[in-house]
Scaffold this motif. Structure first.
Motif, PDB file in Angstrom:
ATOM      1  N   CYS A 261       0.912  -1.098  -0.001  1.00  0.00           N
ATOM      2  CA  CYS A 261      -0.080   0.007   0.129  1.00  0.00           C
ATOM      3  C   CYS A 261       0.853   1.150   0.002  1.00  0.00           C
ATOM      4  O   CYS A 261       2.020   1.008   0.409  1.00  0.00           O
ATOM      5  N   ALA A 267       2.065  10.020  -2.392  1.00  0.00           N
ATOM      6  CA  ALA A 267       1.237   8.802  -2.777  1.00  0.00           C
ATOM      7  C   ALA A 267       0.240   9.331  -3.845  1.00  0.00           C
ATOM      8  O   ALA A 267      -0.335   8.606  -4.530  1.00  0.00           O
ATOM      9  N   ARG A 273       2.323   5.973  -8.325  1.00  0.00           N
ATOM     10  CA  ARG A 273       0.955   5.198  -8.154  1.00  0.00           C
ATOM     11  C   ARG A 273       1.113   4.025  -9.310  1.00  0.00           C
ATOM     12  O   ARG A 273       0.830   2.720  -9.156  1.00  0.00           O
ATOM     13  N   ILE A 289      -4.016   1.338  -3.975  1.00  0.00           N
ATOM     14  CA  ILE A 289      -3.393   2.686  -3.823  1.00  0.00           C
ATOM     15  C   ILE A 289      -4.781   3.552  -3.617  1.00  0.00           C
ATOM     16  O   ILE A 289      -5.813   3.305  -4.483  1.00  0.00           O
ATOM     17  N   CYS A 295      -4.814  10.125  -0.053  1.00  0.00           N
ATOM     18  CA  CYS A 295      -3.458  10.095   0.334  1.00  0.00           C
ATOM     19  C   CYS A 295      -3.221  11.486   1.064  1.00  0.00           C
ATOM     20  O   CYS A 295      -2.276  11.328   2.054  1.00  0.00           O
TER      21      CYS A 295
END
Ligand code: KG4
Ligand code: ZN
Length: 332
Positions: A261, A267, A273, A289, A295
């Motif tokens: 993850c 992120a 990603r 993701i 994020c």
């Protein structure tokens, strides 16, 4: 159980209502980005004052969107740290006041644990153990998560955080603040193989180092003022992503993780990603993701974490204070 959660650790004023640690009834994020852009970074004093102005309307909006009134809330949570002390204090004081006024428990949450939980909010069935790459403006951590609440630190940055490197390089290139999205946008028109920037600590363990890369970008641009900014941005981004993906992949293999993850503001980066997903697929591991909004800083992740923490540790005493250097609770 419905928790009202508040997040004010940096420059996002956020509130959310989360049910049973997994159902997001509402999540409101008011970014102060524009307020800080002209200074090229977050000004702590400005952030703290803006939180004071924004928090009450943001909480009201979160309650409204969740169709909730005080009587529907069973606990109030806030990020206790790490973060800017003047910002943290606003959210923590407000959450304690709501808890006291409504006669419900207060729960203090670690911001990093919040980021670690974000992925699980959107996919509660992530197979454990999971290796989580947590990359934000202040932190770069590689964590092995065996179950919610049990974290082992595999590696971390020895100097700049990944997001900090994006922000500093963007500032140097005159791309503005926040740097991550600005670099990603500029990089889209550039060649990631144009300049062979260094990949710090590439073959050594799971720790990261980005300050040498930042210096290399500055040195290169000073020597080659004619270099296209898009190529510099793309090559820099490629160097960061290469190291992040390679170490996450190796850590997942060595630890026998079932899934991978990512979390934290960095992120949200498109190439990161995509490459994390491709690497996990190639290795036969699940990848999760989170959406970009999950994020970057938000209060839904704080509400989800608070639910676990309340069950594990009980309420946080109202006498407990915000802590700008709060550490993640780690396994030995
Ligand atoms: O998690 P976050 O919202 O706040 C902290 O807890 O630090 O992360 C903010 C960081 C900033 O350094 C920002 O430049 C970076 O995340 N970031 C990105 C992207 N979007 C945000 N970095 C690279 N690419 C992006 N698209
Ligand atoms: Zn964060």
């Amino acid at each position: 159980m419905r928790i009202l959660a508040i997040e004010t650790s940096c420059d996002e004023t956020a509130a959310a209502v989360v049910e049973d640690g997994r159902t997001v009834k509402s999540s409101v994020v008011s970014s102060q980005g524009e307020l800080h852009a002209r200074f090229g970074g977050v000004v702590p004093e400005v952030a703290g004052r803006a939180h004071v102005d924004l928090l009450t309307p943001v909480v009201a909006e979160a309650m409204d969107r969740a169709d909730a009134t005080a009587g529907d809330i069973h606990a109030v949570a806030a990020t206790m740290g790490p973060g800017l002390i003047g910002s943290l204090l606003v959210g923590v004081s407000a959450a304690k006041a709501y808890a006291l006024a409504w006669g419900v428990p207060f729960v203090g949450v670690n911001h990093l644990e919040g980021h670690l939980h974000a992925a699980f909010l959107e996919d509660p069935d992530i197979a454990l153990p999971a290796v989580v790459l947590l990359v934000s403006g202040g932190h770069t951590l590689l964590i092995l998560m065996r179950e919610p609440g049990r974290y082992r630190l595999l590696g971390q940055t020895i100097d700049d955080a990944a997001g900090e490197a994006f922000d500093k390089v963007a500032r140097f290139l005159g791309l503005g603040y926040p740097g991550g999205p600005a670099i990603e946008k500029a990089a889209a028109a550039g060649d990631p193989r144009a300049i062979p920037f260094p990949r710090g600590l590439r073959h050594e363990g799971y720790n990261f180092s980005f300050s040498g890369l930042k210096t290399a970008v500055i040195t290169y641009v000073r020597k080659h003022p004619e270099a296209a900014t898009a190529d510099v941005a793309a090559s820099f981004q490629e160097a960061v992503v290469d190291v992040l993906v390679e170490k996450t992949r190796r850590a997942a293999a060595d630890a026998g993780a079932r899934s991978v993850c990512i979390g934290g503001g960095v992120a949200a980066n498109g190439p990161l990603r995509e490459r994390i997903v491709n690497a996990a697929q190639a290795d036969g591991r699940a990848a999760f993701i989170p959406t970009r909004a999950m994020c970057t800083d938000n209060a839904a992740m704080v509400g989800a974490t608070a639910w676990y923490r309340l069950r594990l540790d009980g309420p946080t005493p109202l006498a407990a204070g915000a802590n700008p250097n709060l550490r993640l609770p780690l396994e030995a």
